[in-house]
Motif scaffolding. Structure first.
Motif, PDB file in Angstrom:
ATOM      1  N   ILE A 106       4.290   8.310  -1.598  1.00  0.00           N
ATOM      2  CA  ILE A 106       3.191   8.803  -0.760  1.00  0.00           C
ATOM      3  C   ILE A 106       1.941   8.923  -1.628  1.00  0.00           C
ATOM      4  CG2 ILE A 106       2.348  10.778   0.573  1.00  0.00           C
ATOM      5  CD1 ILE A 106       5.277  11.293   1.412  1.00  0.00           C
ATOM      6  N   THR A 107       0.874   8.266  -1.207  1.00  0.00           N
ATOM      7  CA  THR A 107      -0.359   8.277  -2.006  1.00  0.00           C
ATOM      8  C   THR A 107      -1.489   9.057  -1.338  1.00  0.00           C
ATOM      9  OG1 THR A 107      -0.901   6.112  -1.056  1.00  0.00           O
ATOM     10  CG2 THR A 107       0.133   6.120  -3.238  1.00  0.00           C
ATOM     11  N   THR A 108      -1.331   9.349  -0.049  1.00  0.00           N
ATOM     12  CA  THR A 108      -2.302  10.186   0.669  1.00  0.00           C
ATOM     13  C   THR A 108      -1.528  11.262   1.424  1.00  0.00           C
ATOM     14  OG1 THR A 108      -3.887   8.376   0.994  1.00  0.00           O
ATOM     15  CG2 THR A 108      -4.059  10.235   2.501  1.00  0.00           C
ATOM     16  N   VAL A 109      -2.022  12.503   1.353  1.00  0.00           N
ATOM     17  CA  VAL A 109      -1.417  13.575   2.142  1.00  0.00           C
ATOM     18  C   VAL A 109      -2.485  14.271   2.982  1.00  0.00           C
ATOM     19  CG1 VAL A 109       0.407  14.047   0.455  1.00  0.00           C
ATOM     20  CG2 VAL A 109      -1.716  15.361   0.347  1.00  0.00           C
ATOM     21  N   HIS A 110      -2.040  14.799   4.119  1.00  0.00           N
ATOM     22  CA  HIS A 110      -2.878  15.730   4.861  1.00  0.00           C
ATOM     23  C   HIS A 110      -2.238  17.100   4.692  1.00  0.00           C
ATOM     24  CE1 HIS A 110      -4.523  17.239   9.007  1.00  0.00           C
ATOM     25  NE2 HIS A 110      -5.056  17.876   7.994  1.00  0.00           N
ATOM     26  N   ASP A 111      -2.817  17.876   3.769  1.00  0.00           N
ATOM     27  CA  ASP A 111      -2.268  19.203   3.467  1.00  0.00           C
ATOM     28  C   ASP A 111      -2.684  20.163   4.579  1.00  0.00           C
ATOM     29  OD1 ASP A 111      -1.244  21.510   2.440  1.00  0.00           O
ATOM     30  OD2 ASP A 111      -2.409  21.487   0.581  1.00  0.00           O
ATOM     31  N   TRP A 112      -1.741  20.382   5.488  1.00  0.00           N
ATOM     32  CA  TRP A 112      -1.947  21.182   6.710  1.00  0.00           C
ATOM     33  C   TRP A 112      -1.589  22.614   6.330  1.00  0.00           C
ATOM     34  CZ3 TRP A 112      -1.552  23.878  11.142  1.00  0.00           C
ATOM     35  CH2 TRP A 112      -1.974  23.317  12.361  1.00  0.00           C
TER      36      TRP A 112
ATOM     37  N   PRO B 239       0.834  -1.206   0.000  1.00  0.00           N
ATOM     38  CA  PRO B 239       0.000   0.000   0.000  1.00  0.00           C
ATOM     39  C   PRO B 239       0.868   1.256   0.000  1.00  0.00           C
ATOM     40  CG  PRO B 239      -0.056  -1.085   2.157  1.00  0.00           C
ATOM     41  CD  PRO B 239       0.643  -2.012   1.213  1.00  0.00           C
ATOM     42  N   GLY B 240       0.383   2.326  -0.629  1.00  0.00           N
ATOM     43  CA  GLY B 240       1.117   3.591  -0.622  1.00  0.00           C
ATOM     44  C   GLY B 240       1.211   4.160   0.779  1.00  0.00           C
ATOM     45  N   PHE B 241       2.205   5.024   0.980  1.00  0.00           N
ATOM     46  CA  PHE B 241       2.366   5.669   2.284  1.00  0.00           C
ATOM     47  C   PHE B 241       1.282   6.724   2.487  1.00  0.00           C
ATOM     48  CE2 PHE B 241       6.889   4.407   1.487  1.00  0.00           C
ATOM     49  CZ  PHE B 241       6.969   3.496   2.535  1.00  0.00           C
ATOM     50  N   VAL B 242       0.850   6.841   3.737  1.00  0.00           N
ATOM     51  CA  VAL B 242      -0.180   7.811   4.097  1.00  0.00           C
ATOM     52  C   VAL B 242       0.438   8.855   5.023  1.00  0.00           C
ATOM     53  CG1 VAL B 242      -2.411   8.140   5.228  1.00  0.00           C
ATOM     54  CG2 VAL B 242      -2.007   6.088   3.841  1.00  0.00           C
TER      55      VAL B 242
ATOM     56  N   VAL C   3       3.720   4.135  -8.805  1.00  0.00           N
ATOM     57  CA  VAL C   3       2.763   4.590  -7.788  1.00  0.00           C
ATOM     58  C   VAL C   3       1.379   4.694  -8.412  1.00  0.00           C
ATOM     59  CG1 VAL C   3       2.110   6.509  -6.273  1.00  0.00           C
ATOM     60  CG2 VAL C   3       4.523   5.860  -6.473  1.00  0.00           C
ATOM     61  N   LEU C   4       0.414   4.060  -7.774  1.00  0.00           N
ATOM     62  CA  LEU C   4      -0.977   4.142  -8.197  1.00  0.00           C
ATOM     63  C   LEU C   4      -1.793   4.811  -7.100  1.00  0.00           C
ATOM     64  CD1 LEU C   4       0.150   1.352  -9.494  1.00  0.00           C
ATOM     65  CD2 LEU C   4      -2.259   0.774  -9.709  1.00  0.00           C
ATOM     66  N   VAL C   5      -2.638   5.751  -7.494  1.00  0.00           N
ATOM     67  CA  VAL C   5      -3.620   6.293  -6.561  1.00  0.00           C
ATOM     68  C   VAL C   5      -4.996   6.100  -7.176  1.00  0.00           C
ATOM     69  CG1 VAL C   5      -4.501   8.357  -5.384  1.00  0.00           C
ATOM     70  CG2 VAL C   5      -2.029   8.005  -5.601  1.00  0.00           C
ATOM     71  N   ASP C   6      -5.849   5.416  -6.452  1.00  0.00           N
ATOM     72  CA  ASP C   6      -7.194   5.145  -6.937  1.00  0.00           C
ATOM     73  C   ASP C   6      -7.162   4.458  -8.314  1.00  0.00           C
ATOM     74  OD1 ASP C   6      -9.797   5.536  -5.716  1.00  0.00           O
ATOM     75  OD2 ASP C   6     -10.334   6.683  -7.513  1.00  0.00           O
ATOM     76  N   GLY C   7      -6.165   3.638  -8.501  1.00  0.00           N
ATOM     77  CA  GLY C   7      -6.042   2.906  -9.756  1.00  0.00           C
ATOM     78  C   GLY C   7      -5.376   3.689 -10.868  1.00  0.00           C
ATOM     79  N   ARG C   8      -5.112   4.976 -10.665  1.00  0.00           N
ATOM     80  CA  ARG C   8      -4.410   5.771 -11.686  1.00  0.00           C
ATOM     81  C   ARG C   8      -2.910   5.670 -11.447  1.00  0.00           C
ATOM     82  NH1 ARG C   8      -8.516   8.983 -10.266  1.00  0.00           N
ATOM     83  NH2 ARG C   8     -10.082   9.359 -11.875  1.00  0.00           N
TER      84      ARG C   8
ATOM     85  N   ILE D   3      -1.420   1.903  -4.453  1.00  0.00           N
ATOM     86  CA  ILE D   3      -0.418   0.829  -4.433  1.00  0.00           C
ATOM     87  C   ILE D   3       0.926   1.375  -4.903  1.00  0.00           C
ATOM     88  CG2 ILE D   3       0.178  -1.443  -5.416  1.00  0.00           C
ATOM     89  CD1 ILE D   3      -2.840  -1.825  -5.992  1.00  0.00           C
ATOM     90  N   ILE D   4       1.998   0.921  -4.255  1.00  0.00           N
ATOM     91  CA  ILE D   4       3.325   1.290  -4.773  1.00  0.00           C
ATOM     92  C   ILE D   4       4.177   0.045  -5.013  1.00  0.00           C
ATOM     93  CG2 ILE D   4       3.245   3.552  -3.643  1.00  0.00           C
ATOM     94  CD1 ILE D   4       5.303   2.558  -1.610  1.00  0.00           C
ATOM     95  N   LEU D   5       5.077   0.166  -5.981  1.00  0.00           N
ATOM     96  CA  LEU D   5       6.055  -0.879  -6.260  1.00  0.00           C
ATOM     97  C   LEU D   5       7.430  -0.338  -5.882  1.00  0.00           C
ATOM     98  CD1 LEU D   5       3.590  -1.887  -7.883  1.00  0.00           C
ATOM     99  CD2 LEU D   5       5.154  -2.563  -9.702  1.00  0.00           C
ATOM    100  N   VAL D   6       8.151  -1.106  -5.079  1.00  0.00           N
ATOM    101  CA  VAL D   6       9.469  -0.679  -4.603  1.00  0.00           C
ATOM    102  C   VAL D   6      10.501  -1.701  -5.070  1.00  0.00           C
ATOM    103  CG1 VAL D   6      10.838  -0.084  -2.568  1.00  0.00           C
ATOM    104  CG2 VAL D   6       8.368   0.353  -2.568  1.00  0.00           C
TER     105      VAL D   6
END
Ligand SMILES: [Zn+2]
Length: 479
Positions: A157-163, A98-101, A439-444, A407-410
């Protein structure tokens, strides 16, 4: 990033690119001509033959397995999946995870890097952002956000919290959100305040309501990938370089956020703050606190009991001095929900591998090797736990059929990773962003074989440089 990484890819990957029609065997670099430069389109495909690290308790790790993705969703995870007609992505020699959150990141200030100067207090993080923040335009925020996202996606990183704590008008929120939507990342945008703005007036409730209406009334506006939050100003006067609001004003601001149904986030490192918030009955599961470095055992219990979550920025927190220690182990013991975060990419790299590594080492250094904390815990922290802490645990954070395909491939065969052993050890002890291959986000597919897709990286960098120069010129600083 950039050129080094590019060269690294060419030599290390050797052209193992999957065509949309089927797996293409590994080829020497010179034979790459003719292979598709573009990844398969969003739709249906199978990621074949990778070392799957699902971070799903039931699925676990599978040394050679496939992940079937359809319309942005994970359909199946397992060995030798029988799927016909789907595009294939060759993942042999790669960890599939899974991608990093990320759970707290000030994307807007990443263009401030030229002004940070180690050893000069005037050129430290707080002063630079305080002095230059008021000279930002929405265009600068857009460019800095694009820059930060280019770094983040390249680093898995596939999810960010833009603070976002330099929202000088609603147009700044628009600029951030436009960059987030265009880039295709998942996450939360937390509407903050303006650097050096007044601390005795309520937050911009109207601007937040307008942003909510404009960007979040219809989920399609953000492709269902983003949600809105509120970043609160500090609430203990005298203890933050950015100043603070009174507890009365905090009640008013937080009340407004709750009326709008928006989660709240707060920098909360000062000692005693959790006790104060508890006394004021402000804590709840809709609150995220940042920097748990000075909390007491009683406060750790309070936080867990209230369902309040913590975000830990281990790279930055590691430099706070001997009095401040990240309460990672203690908070885990208390049963609190925890997330990992980048914080400020103007002074620290957006590198979740390093963030995991340093937190592991700090914990071991402080408490000894017998805490029971393992690399696996750090991996869970950076993925599923972080996702849960943002309320996204049912959507992402693990490779679980039914979840969205983040999803990420390393690459396990790069010189710093090979020969491959235990993947958790590889990821926490050895890996670096340059090993992130896809790196895939939401399948993209946002990163394909080490290159950003549909992002003109050179232009993003050039624009950020231009903004940095213009902001500095407007401020007349540094001289
Ligand atoms: Zn922060």
């Amino acid at each position: 990033m950039g050129m080094n990484k590019h060269i690294n890819r060419r030599t290390a990957i050797g052209g193992a690119i999957a065509a949309a029609t089927g797996i293409v065997a590994a080829q020497p670099a010179s034979a790459r001509q003719g292979y598709p430069k573009k990844p398969p389109r969003r739709g249906e495909y199978v990621i074949r033959g990778g070392h799957v690290v699902s971070v799903d308790q039931e699925i676990g790790d599978i040394p050679r397995a496939d992940v079937h993705v359809k319309n942005g969703r994970i359909v199946a995870v397992g060995e030798k999946l029988s799927v016909r007609g789907a595009a294939e992505i060759d993942a042999r020699g790669k960890i599939v995870m899974p991608g990093f959150v990320d759970t707290h990141w000030h994307l807007w200030n990443s263009a401030m890097r030229p002004f940070m100067l180690n050893g000069d207090p005037d050129r430290g993080y707080f002063n630079v952002t305080n002095v230059l923040g008021p000279h930002f335009t929405p265009t600068d925020t857009y460019r800095a956000t694009r820059l930060a996202l280019a770094e983040g996606i390249s680093a898995g990183i596939t999810t960010v919290h833009d603070w976002s704590h330099n929202v000088r008008s609603p147009e700044f929120a628009d600029a951030s959100l436009r960059a987030l939507v265009e880039t295709g990342i998942r996450g939360r945008f937390s509407y903050g305040w303006a650097q050096r703005g007044p601390l005795d007036v309520p937050m911009d409730v109207e601007g937040i309501a307008r942003t909510k209406q404009r960007w979040f009334a219809d989920a399609d506006t953000t492709n269902g990938l983003l949600h809105l939050g509120v970043a609160s100003r500090n609430v203990v006067p005298g203890q933050s370089p950015r100043g603070a609001i009174s507890i009365e004003l905090a009640h008013e601001d937080w009340g407004s956020a709750r009326e709008m149904g928006l989660p709240i986030t707060l920098h909360a490192s000062p000692a005693g703050l959790v006790t104060l918030l508890e006394e004021e009955q402000l804590l709840g599961p809709d609150v995220q606190l940042v920097h748990p470095t000075l909390t007491t055992a009683a406060e750790n219990d309070i936080v867990a009991e209230r369902g309040t979550v913590w975000s830990m920025s281990s790279i930055g927190e590691a430099g706070r001095g001997p009095a401040e220690q990240i309460q990672y182990y203690e908070l885990l013991q208390a049963g609190a929900l925890l997330g990992l975060s980048v914080d400020s990419s103007s002074i620290d790299s957006a590198d979740m591998f390093s963030a995991m590594r340093i937190l592991y080492k700090m914990t071991t250094n402080r408490l000894g090797p017998d805490t029971g904390i393992t690399h696996r815990h750090l991996l869970e922290l950076a993925t599923i736990d972080s996702a849960r802490s943002l309320g996204l645990g049912d959507e992402v954070g693990s490779l679980t059929p039914g979840k969205r395909a983040d999803i990420i491939l390393v690459n396990q065969l790069d010189p710093n990773m090979a020969p491959p052993g235990d993947p958790a050890t590889q990821l926490v002890s050895l890996a670096q962003p340059a090993n992130v291959d896809t790196v895939l986000v939401d399948g993209r597919i946002l990163l394909w074989r080490g290159e950003l897709v549909d992002v003109d990286t050179e232009k993003v960098v050039r624009d950020a440089q231009q903004s940095a120069a213009e902001i500095s010129a407007r401020a007349g600083w540094p001289a």
